[in-house]
Design an enzyme around this catalytic site. Structure first.
Site, mmCIF file in Angstrom:
data_model
loop_
_atom_site.group_PDB
_atom_site.id
_atom_site.type_symbol
_atom_site.label_atom_id
_atom_site.label_comp_id
_atom_site.label_asym_id
_atom_site.label_seq_id
_atom_site.Cartn_x
_atom_site.Cartn_y
_atom_site.Cartn_z
ATOM 1 N N LYS A 118 43.841 37.878 47.115
ATOM 2 C CA LYS A 118 42.565 38.365 47.650
ATOM 3 C C LYS A 118 41.554 37.247 47.884
ATOM 4 O O LYS A 118 40.665 37.370 48.724
ATOM 5 C CB LYS A 118 41.950 39.388 46.694
ATOM 6 N N GLU A 150 33.789 47.111 48.254
ATOM 7 C CA GLU A 150 34.335 48.216 47.479
ATOM 8 C C GLU A 150 35.429 47.625 46.615
ATOM 9 O O GLU A 150 36.036 46.617 46.970
ATOM 10 C CB GLU A 150 34.906 49.284 48.412
ATOM 11 N N SER A 195 51.867 39.063 44.597
ATOM 12 C CA SER A 195 50.486 39.014 45.102
ATOM 13 C C SER A 195 49.446 38.738 44.026
ATOM 14 O O SER A 195 48.361 38.252 44.322
ATOM 15 C CB SER A 195 50.159 40.333 45.809
HETATM 16 C C1 LIG Z 1 47.427 41.801 43.015
HETATM 17 C C2 LIG Z 1 47.228 42.804 44.083
HETATM 18 N N1 LIG Z 1 48.226 43.020 44.961
HETATM 19 C C3 LIG Z 1 48.097 43.936 45.952
HETATM 20 C C4 LIG Z 1 46.954 44.700 46.083
HETATM 21 C C5 LIG Z 1 46.920 45.744 47.171
HETATM 22 O O1 LIG Z 1 46.125 45.420 48.273
HETATM 23 P P1 LIG Z 1 46.754 44.976 49.640
HETATM 24 O O2 LIG Z 1 47.731 46.018 50.056
HETATM 25 O O3 LIG Z 1 45.599 44.883 50.551
HETATM 26 O O4 LIG Z 1 47.423 43.664 49.452
HETATM 27 C C6 LIG Z 1 45.875 44.501 45.201
HETATM 28 C C7 LIG Z 1 44.621 45.287 45.321
HETATM 29 O O5 LIG Z 1 43.782 45.343 44.470
HETATM 30 C C8 LIG Z 1 46.023 43.531 44.177
HETATM 31 O O6 LIG Z 1 45.041 43.302 43.292
#
Ligand SMILES: Cc1ncc(COP(=O)(O)O)c(C=O)c1O
Lengths: 410, 267
Positions: free
Chosen positions: A97, A119, A390
Site C-alpha cells: 500500500k 477510508e 502483499s
Molecule cells: C496486506 C494487504 N494485502 C491486500 C490487501 C487488499 O487490498 P488490494 O486488493 O487493494 O490489494 C490489503 C488491504 O488492506 C492488505 O493490507
C-alpha cells in the site's frame, strides 16, 4: 485506429475510464471537476520525468523497494511448485500500500492541496496514508467503520501517533464500505483543499487507473527479478484480490506475456455457497458501487450486501473495475479461497519459511497451493509461480492467535 | 410540456416558487410513508420527491441516511416504491422519484421507466448518474416520456453545466452548496450564483436543494429559484416524534411553514 490497435484489446481505460463495460464515473456532479483535475494531474505526472524521478527516489529511499523476490524452498516442496515470493511485506509500513500512498501524496502536493482523507478497513491503508501525510506535512483524516476501529485498535493508535485524526463511522454496517461512503461525503464538502487518497484500484475514474500506475512497479520488478533468477518468465502469477491493487500491481507487467497465467484469489469467507463471503467476481453480479461499474455483492434490488472475511483487508463487497474486465476477457482467472484454506496456508508459511504473512496475502498462498497441481499436470513439469506476498502479518497476530487458539487465557 | 412543467408554470404566474418535499419510500413503513406524503400535500407541498432508499447514499447526510436505513431494514423494495408513487400521485400532486443508480440498473432501466410511467410518476432525479454515463436512461426516459433531472453544482464548469442542463427535462436540480443533504442554519451564498448560471443556458425551471429547513429560508430561496427542495427538515419531523400522530402533525406544521415561505419570496 490502426489494425494493431484493433487486434490488441485496449489495456488502459478509455478517456472516460471504461474498461469494457466496467469502470466509468457514477458520482455526484459536484465531484466531477475534482475528478477531472485529478485525471489531468495524473496524466501530466506520468509524462513528467521529474515527478517520476521523485517517485522512484521515494520508493527506493523511503519505502525500501525494489522488494525482494525470494525463492521459498521449503514452502515450494509442500506446494509442488517453484514458489517465488514477492516480498511486499518488507516495505515500510508493511505492505504494498505504501507505493500507492506515496504516489498519491506526490500528486496531492502537485495539485496544491493541503489535506488528505482516506477510508480504511484493517487500518493498513490508513496507517500508510497517515505516514505519507506526516512525511509531506498534510492534514489527514481517516474514516474507519466503528466495527473495525474496535477490531483493529492497534492500527488506530498507530494512525493517531502519526498525527492523523481517526473518525469512527457509525452508520450502515459500520465497516469498510461505510467508511468509503463517509470519505466521499467529506470529499464533496471539502473538495477545494482536499484530496481523497483512495486505498485501492476501485472508485470513479481516474482512481482505478491511477492507483494501478502507482503500484505497477511490483510486477515490473518481479518480472525482471524472475528472469534474472530463473532465466525465464514464471508460469503463473498469483495475488489476493480485495479492491484489487496488489493484484493489478503484480499482474500488469505480465499482461502481454500470454504464457503467464494470472490468478486472483478472492475472499471466500465461509464458502461462496454459504453467502458469507467477499468474493465479488465469483459470487456477485455486475452493478454500480462507489462510483464505478463492477462486480458487486448485492441483492435483487441493487442494495449492497455485507461481505464476510476473516481478512479485514479483503472484506469489501466490490472490486476494482479493471479486474471485472480482466475476468470478462478471460485474461485473468478469479477463484475464491475460504477462511480455513487461507489460515492453513498462513500457518504453513509461518512454519516452513519463518515468515508471518498478512491474512490477505495468505489467500494468495492458499490459492497457489490449489492451482500448483493443476498447472503441473497441464505443463507436465514443475511450474514456477510468483506469489505477491502483499503484506506482513503483525497486524493479524491477534486474529490468527485466536483462530489457532494459541493465546494464553487471562 | 411535462406535468411538473405545468406546476412550475402556474407558480411562476402566481409569483411564487414550487415547494418540493422529499420522503424516502417505506420510511418509517410503506403505509407510514404514504400517510406522510399525503399529509405533506394537504399542508401545501406542491411536488413530492420520493426517494427510493439505497444502502450507500453518498450524497445524503445523517437524517436521510437514517431514514433510508430504517426503510431498508423494514424490507422496502423498489416495487413497493412504485406502488407508493401510484398512491401518492392519486392526490393530484406530481410525484418525481429520486434514487442512486444501482437500484435502477438492477430493476432494469427500461423496465423501471415503463413501470414508473405506468404508476403515474413524472420522472427521476439521479444524484449519482451524470449525462456522460446515462445513454440507457436517456433512451428509456424518451421512450416513456419521463422527465429527467440531473444535478448541477457550484463546481460545475460552464461547459459541463450547459451539457448537463441540455440533458434535463422537467426541471434542473441545483445543489446549493458543496456537501450532502441536511438542513443548515444558513443556505449557501453560492446558490443564487449557480441559479443565474443555469438561467443563462435554459428556460427550464430551476429547483434549489440542500440545506433548506425553515419558512424564512424557503422564502429567501424562492426569491431567486423556481423550486425549493426540502428533505431532511421534513424527515426529521418523523424521526424525532414519539409516535406517528405526533410525527404527522409536526410534518404538517413544517410543510405549512415552508409552503407559506415559497408564497412570499424575498426579493
Ligand atoms: C496486506 C494487504 N494485502 C491486500 C490487501 C487488499 O487490498 P488490494 O486488493 O487493494 O490489494 C490489503 C488491504 O488492506 C492488505 O493490507
Amino acid at each position: 485506429m490502426s489494425a494493431d490497435a484493433l487486434a490488441a484489446p485496449a489495456r488502459f481505460p478509455d478517456a472516460a475510464g471504461h474498461f469494457g463495460r466496467f469502470g466509468g464515473r457514477f458520482v455526484p456532479e459536484a465531484l466531477v471537476a475534482a475528478l477531472d483535475e485529478l485525471a489531468a494531474a495524473h496524466r501530466a505526472a506520468m509524462a513528467d520525468e521529474q515527478f517520476q524521478a521523485e517517485f522512484a527516489a521515494l520508493l527506493r529511499d523511503y519505502a525500501g523497494t525494489p522488494s525482494l523476490l525470494y525463492e521459498a524452498r521449503r514452502f515450494s516442496a509442500r506446494a509442488g511448485a517453484r514458489v517465488l515470493l514477492k516480498r511486499e511485506d518488507l516495505n515500510h509500513t508493511g505492505a504494498h500500500k505504501v507505493r500507492n500512498v506515496l504516489g498519491q501524496a506526490l500528486l496531492t502536493r502537485r495539485m496544491g492541496k493541503k489535506r488528505v482523507i482516506a477510508e480504511t478497513g484493517a487500518g493498513q491503508h490508513g496507517v500508510a496514508t497517515a505516514t505519507a501525510a506526516a512525511l509531506f506535512d498534510l492534514g489527514c483524516v481517516v474514516y474507519m467503520g466503528q466495527v473495525d476501529t474496535e477490531r483493529q485498535a492497534l492500527n488506530v493508535a498507530r494512525m493517531r501517533m502519526l498525527g492523523a485524526t481517526v473518525v469512527p463511522v457509525t452508520n450502515g454496517s459500520r465497516t469498510l464500505k461505510d467508511a468509503m461512503n463517509e470519505a466521499m461525503r467529506d470529499w464533496v464538502a471539502n473538495v477545494d483543499d482536499t484530496h481523497y487518497l483512495i486505498g485501492t484500484a476501485a472508485g470513479p475514474h481516474p482512481f482505478p487507473a491511477l492507483v494501478r500506475d502507482f503500484v505497477r512497479g511490483i510486477g515490473d520488478e518481479a518480472r525482471a527479478q524472475c528472469l534474472e533468477l530463473t532465466g525465464a518468465l514464471p508460469d503463473a502469477v498469483t495475488a489476493c484480490v480485495g479492491g484489487g491493487s496488489n493484484a493489478l500491481g503484480i499482474f500488469h507487467a505480465f499482461t502481454d506475456d500470454p504464457q503467464v497465467r494470472l490468478y486472483g484469489f478472492e475472499a471466500g469467507g465461509d464458502g461462496v455457497a454459504t453467502g458469507r463471503h467477499a468474493a465479488s467476481i465469483t459470487g456477485g453480479s455486475a452493478g454500480v458501487l462507489h462510483g464505478t461499474r463492477t462486480y458487486v455483492l448485492q441483492d435483487a434490488d441493487g442494495q449492497t450486501q455485507e461481505s464476510h472475511s476473516i481478512s479485514a483487508g479483503l472484506d469489501y463487497p466490490g472490486v476494482g473495475p479493471e479486474h471485472a474486465w480482466l475476468h470478462d476477457t478471460g485474461r485473468a482467472s478469479y477463484r475464491p479461497v475460504t477462511d480455513a484454506e487461507a489460515m492453513a496456508a498462513f500457518e504453513l508459511l509461518c512454519r516452513t519459511e519463518g515468515i508471518i504473512p498478512a491474512i490477505e496475502s495468505a489467500h494468495a498462498l492458499a490459492g497457489t497451493l490449489a492451482v500448483a497441481g493443476e498447472l503441473a499436470a497441464e505443463l507436465g513439469r514443475q511450474p514456477t509461480i510468483v506469489v505477491n506476498l502483499s503484506g506482513r502479518g503483525d497486524k493479524d497476530v491477534h486474529t490468527a492467535g485466536e483462530y489457532f487458539g494459541i493465546l494464553d487465557k487471562e | 410540456m411535462s406535468r411538473i412543467g405545468v406546476v412550475f408554470d402556474k407558480a411562476r404566474t402566481d409569483g411564487r416558487a414550487v415547494l418540493v418535499g422529499c420522503m424516502p419510500a417505506g420510511f418509517p413503513t410503506v403505509e407510514g410513508s404514504i400517510a406522510a406524503m399525503k399529509a405533506m400535500v394537504s399542508a401545501g407541498v406542491d411536488v413530492i420527491e420520493l426517494e427510493i432508499p439505497y444502502s450507500d447514499p453518498v450524497m445524503d447526510g445523517p437524517v436521510i441516511q437514517r431514514a433510508s436505513d430504517i426503510a431498508l431494514a423494514g424490507g422496502v423494495r423498489t416495487r413497493d416504491a412504485l406502488r407508493i408513487v401510484e398512491e401518492v400521485a392519486a392526490t393530484g400532486a406530481p410525484v418525481v422519484t429520486m434514487t442512486y443508480w444501482n437500484p435502477i440498473e438492477q430493476y432494469g432501466v427500461d423496465a423501471f421507466a415503463r413501470d414508473l410511467a405506468a404508476a403515474g410518476g413524472t420522472g427521476l432525479v439521479t444524484p449519482d448518474l451524470i449525462p456522460d454515463e446515462a445513454d440507457e436512461w436517456l433512451a428509456a426516459s424518451d421512450a416513456y416520456e419521463l422527465d429527467r433531472t440531473f444535478l448541477v453544482a457550484p463546481s460545475s464548469t460552464d461547459d459541463r453545466l450547459a451539457m448537463t442542463v441540455a440533458h434535463c427535462r422537467g426541471f434542473v436540480y441545483a445543489t446549493a452548496l458543496m456537501g450532502v443533504t441536511g438542513a443548515r442554519r444558513e443556505v449557501s451564498q453560492s446558490a443564487p450564483v449557480l441559479v443565474s448560471r443555469v438561467r443563462a443556458v435554459t428556460d427550464l425551471p430551476v429547483g434549489v436543494g440542500l440545506g433548506v429547513g425553515t419558512g424564512a429560508q424557503a422564502a429567501a430561496v424562492a426569491g431567486y429559484a423556481d423550486g425549493v427542495i426540502v428533505g431532511s427538515a421534513l424527515i426529521r419531523c418523523l424521526l424525532d416524534a414519539p409516535d406517528q400522530a405526533a410525527g404527522l402533525s409536526a410534518l404538517r406544521a413544517v410543510s405549512a411553514e415552508l409552503a407559506e415561505g415559497v408564497r412570499n419570496p424575498t426579493r
